[in-house]
Design a protein around this motif. Structure first.
Motif, PDB file in Angstrom:
ATOM      1  N   ASP A  21       0.825  -1.211   0.000  1.00  0.00           N
ATOM      2  CA  ASP A  21       0.000   0.000   0.000  1.00  0.00           C
ATOM      3  C   ASP A  21       0.864   1.268   0.000  1.00  0.00           C
ATOM      4  OD1 ASP A  21      -2.285  -1.511  -0.010  1.00  0.00           O
ATOM      5  OD2 ASP A  21      -2.684  -1.287   2.141  1.00  0.00           O
ATOM      6  N   VAL A  22       1.922   1.265   0.798  1.00  0.00           N
ATOM      7  CA  VAL A  22       2.783   2.448   0.875  1.00  0.00           C
ATOM      8  C   VAL A  22       3.449   2.724  -0.466  1.00  0.00           C
ATOM      9  CG1 VAL A  22       4.901   3.377   1.882  1.00  0.00           C
ATOM     10  CG2 VAL A  22       3.198   2.284   3.353  1.00  0.00           C
ATOM     11  N   MET A  23       4.051   1.707  -1.053  1.00  0.00           N
ATOM     12  CA  MET A  23       4.762   1.911  -2.324  1.00  0.00           C
ATOM     13  C   MET A  23       3.784   2.227  -3.446  1.00  0.00           C
ATOM     14  SD  MET A  23       7.905  -0.833  -1.989  1.00  0.00           S
ATOM     15  CE  MET A  23       6.891  -2.242  -1.500  1.00  0.00           C
ATOM     16  N   GLN A  24       2.605   1.599  -3.408  1.00  0.00           N
ATOM     17  CA  GLN A  24       1.562   1.902  -4.385  1.00  0.00           C
ATOM     18  C   GLN A  24       1.134   3.361  -4.263  1.00  0.00           C
ATOM     19  OE1 GLN A  24      -0.161  -0.727  -6.440  1.00  0.00           O
ATOM     20  NE2 GLN A  24      -0.753   1.116  -7.561  1.00  0.00           N
ATOM     21  N   TRP A  25       1.049   3.864  -3.032  1.00  0.00           N
ATOM     22  CA  TRP A  25       0.639   5.252  -2.809  1.00  0.00           C
ATOM     23  C   TRP A  25       1.604   6.207  -3.502  1.00  0.00           C
ATOM     24  CZ3 TRP A  25       2.294   9.882  -0.835  1.00  0.00           C
ATOM     25  CH2 TRP A  25       1.322  10.820  -0.471  1.00  0.00           C
ATOM     26  N   PRO A  39       9.931   5.032  -1.979  1.00  0.00           N
ATOM     27  CA  PRO A  39      10.266   4.862  -0.565  1.00  0.00           C
ATOM     28  C   PRO A  39       9.389   3.835   0.141  1.00  0.00           C
ATOM     29  CG  PRO A  39       9.809   7.170  -1.127  1.00  0.00           C
ATOM     30  CD  PRO A  39       9.297   6.323  -2.244  1.00  0.00           C
ATOM     31  N   ARG A  40       9.976   3.229   1.158  1.00  0.00           N
ATOM     32  CA  ARG A  40       9.204   2.459   2.138  1.00  0.00           C
ATOM     33  C   ARG A  40       9.860   2.628   3.499  1.00  0.00           C
ATOM     34  NH1 ARG A  40       5.944   1.306   5.716  1.00  0.00           N
ATOM     35  NH2 ARG A  40       5.086  -0.801   5.938  1.00  0.00           N
ATOM     36  N   ASP A  41       9.491   3.698   4.183  1.00  0.00           N
ATOM     37  CA  ASP A  41       9.946   3.890   5.555  1.00  0.00           C
ATOM     38  C   ASP A  41       9.101   3.038   6.487  1.00  0.00           C
ATOM     39  OD1 ASP A  41      11.774   5.692   4.641  1.00  0.00           O
ATOM     40  OD2 ASP A  41      11.108   7.357   5.891  1.00  0.00           O
ATOM     41  N   LEU A  42       9.720   2.596   7.570  1.00  0.00           N
ATOM     42  CA  LEU A  42       9.030   1.723   8.513  1.00  0.00           C
ATOM     43  C   LEU A  42       8.533   2.456   9.751  1.00  0.00           C
ATOM     44  CD1 LEU A  42      11.399  -1.374   8.266  1.00  0.00           C
ATOM     45  CD2 LEU A  42       9.157  -1.059   7.215  1.00  0.00           C
ATOM     46  N   ASP A  43       8.849   3.748   9.859  1.00  0.00           N
ATOM     47  CA  ASP A  43       8.480   4.509  11.055  1.00  0.00           C
ATOM     48  C   ASP A  43       8.063   5.912  10.627  1.00  0.00           C
ATOM     49  OD1 ASP A  43       8.200   5.747  13.484  1.00  0.00           O
ATOM     50  OD2 ASP A  43      10.258   5.375  14.174  1.00  0.00           O
ATOM     51  N   SER A  44       6.814   6.264  10.860  1.00  0.00           N
ATOM     52  CA  SER A  44       6.343   7.600  10.498  1.00  0.00           C
ATOM     53  C   SER A  44       7.024   8.681  11.334  1.00  0.00           C
ATOM     54  CB  SER A  44       4.825   7.702  10.687  1.00  0.00           C
ATOM     55  OG  SER A  44       4.474   7.500  12.048  1.00  0.00           O
ATOM     56  N   GLY A  45       7.647   8.302  12.437  1.00  0.00           N
ATOM     57  CA  GLY A  45       8.347   9.240  13.310  1.00  0.00           C
ATOM     58  C   GLY A  45       9.851   9.171  13.203  1.00  0.00           C
ATOM     59  N   TRP A  46      10.357   8.707  12.066  1.00  0.00           N
ATOM     60  CA  TRP A  46      11.789   8.573  11.775  1.00  0.00           C
ATOM     61  C   TRP A  46      12.427   7.499  12.645  1.00  0.00           C
ATOM     62  CZ3 TRP A  46      16.646  11.364  13.571  1.00  0.00           C
ATOM     63  CH2 TRP A  46      17.710  11.069  12.715  1.00  0.00           C
ATOM     64  N   ALA A 100      11.052  -8.539   2.908  1.00  0.00           N
ATOM     65  CA  ALA A 100       9.633  -8.552   2.539  1.00  0.00           C
ATOM     66  C   ALA A 100       9.287  -7.342   1.674  1.00  0.00           C
ATOM     67  CB  ALA A 100       8.771  -8.567   3.803  1.00  0.00           C
ATOM     68  N   ILE A 101       9.880  -6.200   1.978  1.00  0.00           N
ATOM     69  CA  ILE A 101       9.630  -4.990   1.197  1.00  0.00           C
ATOM     70  C   ILE A 101      10.102  -5.165  -0.236  1.00  0.00           C
ATOM     71  CG2 ILE A 101      10.353  -2.574   0.913  1.00  0.00           C
ATOM     72  CD1 ILE A 101      10.427  -2.446   4.028  1.00  0.00           C
ATOM     73  N   VAL A 102      11.291  -5.694  -0.401  1.00  0.00           N
ATOM     74  CA  VAL A 102      11.827  -5.893  -1.755  1.00  0.00           C
ATOM     75  C   VAL A 102      10.944  -6.842  -2.546  1.00  0.00           C
ATOM     76  CG1 VAL A 102      13.772  -6.809  -3.091  1.00  0.00           C
ATOM     77  CG2 VAL A 102      14.203  -5.336  -1.111  1.00  0.00           C
ATOM     78  N   SER A 103      10.457  -7.895  -1.900  1.00  0.00           N
ATOM     79  CA  SER A 103       9.574  -8.838  -2.587  1.00  0.00           C
ATOM     80  C   SER A 103       8.308  -8.139  -3.074  1.00  0.00           C
ATOM     81  CB  SER A 103       9.220  -9.994  -1.643  1.00  0.00           C
ATOM     82  OG  SER A 103       8.312 -10.891  -2.258  1.00  0.00           O
ATOM     83  N   GLU A 104       7.710  -7.317  -2.216  1.00  0.00           N
ATOM     84  CA  GLU A 104       6.512  -6.579  -2.621  1.00  0.00           C
ATOM     85  C   GLU A 104       6.833  -5.553  -3.707  1.00  0.00           C
ATOM     86  OE1 GLU A 104       3.391  -6.857  -2.086  1.00  0.00           O
ATOM     87  OE2 GLU A 104       3.427  -8.422  -0.566  1.00  0.00           O
ATOM     88  N   GLN A 109       6.569  -3.677  -9.341  1.00  0.00           N
ATOM     89  CA  GLN A 109       7.238  -3.349 -10.603  1.00  0.00           C
ATOM     90  C   GLN A 109       6.631  -4.110 -11.783  1.00  0.00           C
ATOM     91  OE1 GLN A 109      11.357  -4.175  -9.314  1.00  0.00           O
ATOM     92  NE2 GLN A 109      11.875  -2.144 -10.115  1.00  0.00           N
ATOM     93  N   ARG A 110       6.246  -5.349 -11.549  1.00  0.00           N
ATOM     94  CA  ARG A 110       5.682  -6.152 -12.643  1.00  0.00           C
ATOM     95  C   ARG A 110       4.352  -5.586 -13.129  1.00  0.00           C
ATOM     96  NH1 ARG A 110       8.206 -10.320  -9.555  1.00  0.00           N
ATOM     97  NH2 ARG A 110       6.324 -10.736  -8.319  1.00  0.00           N
ATOM     98  N   SER A 111       3.655  -4.871 -12.258  1.00  0.00           N
ATOM     99  CA  SER A 111       2.369  -4.302 -12.653  1.00  0.00           C
ATOM    100  C   SER A 111       2.470  -2.825 -13.035  1.00  0.00           C
ATOM    101  CB  SER A 111       1.346  -4.443 -11.509  1.00  0.00           C
ATOM    102  OG  SER A 111       1.736  -3.685 -10.378  1.00  0.00           O
ATOM    103  N   ARG A 112       3.638  -2.227 -12.804  1.00  0.00           N
ATOM    104  CA  ARG A 112       3.842  -0.807 -13.096  1.00  0.00           C
ATOM    105  C   ARG A 112       5.116  -0.655 -13.925  1.00  0.00           C
ATOM    106  NH1 ARG A 112       0.384   2.279  -9.494  1.00  0.00           N
ATOM    107  NH2 ARG A 112       1.201   4.099 -10.594  1.00  0.00           N
TER     108      ARG A 112
END
Length: 371
Positions: A21-25, A39-46, A100-104, A109-112
């Motif tokens: 969802d994050v990367m799609q956004w 980007p895919r950050d794991l913490d909204s507060g850095w 897991a992030i890289v896999s997603e 990428q395959r759809s975009r």
């Protein structure tokens, strides 16, 4: 020359529902315009989640309580009596999450097709920043643990003494991820401490003393990331906790001084200068429209590719004016356009508006250095 849209990384917690969802956004918000990375950050507060989690590790005691309500409410840790700090004690522990992030990302990428040549961007705090926020906590709130900002010189000494442990922990994680996914990940190295240190040094007229020290640490870290084959960009920052900056710069001179010390160190070690994001806005304040604010960019090494952190969601026209001033002063077309920091401390509506403003500003036909 096309200016890329650069998203610094974080999103409001409500939008961080899944990696996909994050990367799609971000891909959706780009509106087809080229991105520097996804980007895919794991913490909204850095690093707030990381700092909170240290309380549950056997290596640490809480020396000063804090719940991160603001810059003065940050907790400070100490090494538990009799414990010898090791890299595993301070590791961010993200290798499997990044897997897991890289896999997603590969699935996305395959759809975009427009993302076929992009990398996933992972936030990587500078080890110096991690060490200082762990041990100094609220003592860094005025922007730099020096002079009147030092509430306890001992915690600064402790942070610097343990800095090699933090550096080894960060490089171990980066090395493992790079060995698996080196061609799919770009690390955004982030150092508010270096940026704020130079702002504070300018006010104390101590740039000549502090600049080389901060550049030596940051440059040494970038050299080591290059040695393990990690691709990096550099993100400078004035702080954005609760969407408030720690210090307000009078101009871009502190960032220019830092980069001026950094470039010869990297060139001496045959390390390519990374693309660098230079924030011009700060906290909730938009980028200034005074040409004098940008004039120090005239002195910047021409080898730096710059991401102009000029975007405000509140006024796209002024963001474009700020970009024009940035490019005129730097004598080059910006490699990318961005907000001053990530979007994690904004509302969902503001995050969307900031994304639209970023792409709109990147697309602008400023015409200053068109190729």
């Amino acid at each position: 020359m096309t200016r890329y849209a650069h998203f610094v990384g974080s999103l409001p917690e409500a939008l961080m529902t899944s990696d996909r969802d994050v990367m799609q956004w971000f891909a959706d918000q780009s509106d087809g315009w080229p991105l520097t990375a996804v980007p895919r950050d794991l913490d909204s507060g850095w690093v707030v989640a990381y700092l909170r989690a240290l309380e549950g590790r056997d290596a640490f005691d809480v020396i000063r309580a804090g719940d991160y309500a603001d810059y003065s409410d940050m907790r400070s840790y100490g090494v538990r009596a009799g414990h010898v700090l090791e890299p595993r004690d301070v590791a961010m522990g993200r290798v499997e999450r990044i897997t897991a992030i890289v896999s997603e990302f590969e699935s996305l990428q395959r759809s975009r097709p427009e993302l076929a040549d992009k990398r996933v961007q992972i936030s990587q705090p500078n080890p110096l920043d991690l060490a200082l926020f762990v041990f100094a906590g609220a003592a860094v709130s005025p922007g730099l643990p020096m002079g009147p900002a030092v509430r306890n010189l001992g915690v600064l000494v402790t942070a610097l003494r343990h800095l090699p442990v933090f550096t080894d922990a960060v490089l171990q994680e980066m090395s493992e991820v790079t060995a698996r996914y080196g061609d799919r990940v770009v690390w955004q190295v982030e150092s508010p401490i270096a940026t704020l240190g130079m702002v504070k040094a300018e006010r104390l007229r101590a740039q000549w003393a502090l600049g080389p020290l901060l550049a030596r640490q940051l440059g040494g870290f970038l050299v080591r990331t290059h040695e393990i084959g990690a691709a990096t960009t550099l993100h400078l920052c004035y702080g954005d906790h609760k969407h408030k900056n720690l210090l307000t710069p009078r101009s871009l001179a502190p960032a220019v001084h830092l980069l001026g010390h950094l470039s010869p160190l990297l060139r001496k070690r045959a390390v390519p200068l990374p693309v660098v994001h230079v924030p011009c806005a700060y906290g909730a304040d938009p980028a200034p429209l005074d040409p004098a604010f940008y004039r120090p960019l005239q002195r910047l090494d021409p080898g730096w590719q710059l991401i102009a952190g000029v975007v405000s969601p509140d006024d796209v026209d002024d963001s474009i004016r700020a970009l024009t001033l940035f490019e005129q002063a730097s004598g080059r077309t910006a490699h990318g356009v961005a907000t001053a920091c990530g979007l994690g401390r904004r509302t969902i509506e503001d995050a969307r508006a900031a994304a639209v403003a970023t792409v709109t500003t990147a697309r602008a036909d400023v015409g200053v250095f068109a190729d």
